[in-house]
Design a protein around this motif. Structure first.
Motif, mmCIF file in Angstrom:
data_model
loop_
_atom_site.group_PDB
_atom_site.id
_atom_site.type_symbol
_atom_site.label_atom_id
_atom_site.label_comp_id
_atom_site.label_asym_id
_atom_site.label_seq_id
_atom_site.Cartn_x
_atom_site.Cartn_y
_atom_site.Cartn_z
ATOM 1 N N TRP A 76 0.814 -1.212 0.000
ATOM 2 C CA TRP A 76 0.000 0.000 0.000
ATOM 3 C C TRP A 76 0.846 1.260 0.000
ATOM 4 N N GLN A 77 2.043 1.169 0.556
ATOM 5 C CA GLN A 77 2.966 2.303 0.494
ATOM 6 C C GLN A 77 3.354 2.575 -0.952
ATOM 7 N N TRP A 80 0.078 4.231 -2.701
ATOM 8 C CA TRP A 80 -0.233 5.607 -2.325
ATOM 9 C C TRP A 80 0.911 6.577 -2.580
ATOM 10 N N ALA A 121 0.802 5.167 -9.792
ATOM 11 C CA ALA A 121 0.329 4.158 -8.833
ATOM 12 C C ALA A 121 0.453 2.760 -9.427
#
Length: 135
Positions: A76-77, A80, A121
């Motif tokens: 997720w790092q 985002w 992303a």
């Protein structure tokens, strides 16, 4: 992790970036950019400049997004921070053009910044997966 590991991760991530961005620029949004910016386009693409942009952009993505995400082990790092990296980099280009280039179209600013967020992303997440796969 050795420098060879990071060169491999960079190379594969670079290929993903090229593929995804060429799909966008060459197929999906080609007509939009042509309609909005065609009067500003050169007759020939300056391929060395384009290539240099891609090289530098992916280096930044590796340093500021992918390497820290791999180090923390958090996908997720990568997602985002990749999106944030895209926002900052594409907004820098588009808002500077909006401020300085006569008749720079506002719809392109919005679309291009959103594309930078999505593209970064996607590629950061792929780069994270590639780096994890190589380890």
């Amino acid at each position: 992790m050795t420098w060879i590991y990071w060169v491999k991760a960079y190379g594969l991530t670079f290929l993903v970036f090229l593929a995804v961005d060429f799909l966008w620029l060459g197929i999906l949004a080609k007509r939009l950019y042509q309609q909005q910016l065609g009067h500003l386009f050169s007759a020939e693409v300056n391929w060395p400049a384009a290539f240099l942009f891609y090289v530098i952009f992916v280096i930044g993505m590796m340093v500021f997004v992918i390497h820290p995400a791999v180090k923390s082990g958090a996908v997720w790092q990568a997602v985002w921070m990749g999106a944030l990296y895209g926002l900052v980099t594409y907004a820098t280009f588009d808002l500077t053009n909006l401020a300085l280039v006569k008749d720079w179209p506002t719809p392109i600013v919005v679309v291009d910044i959103l594309w930078g967020i999505v593209l970064s992303a996607i590629v950061s997440t792929a780069g994270y997966g590639i780096a994890r796969w190589l380890s």
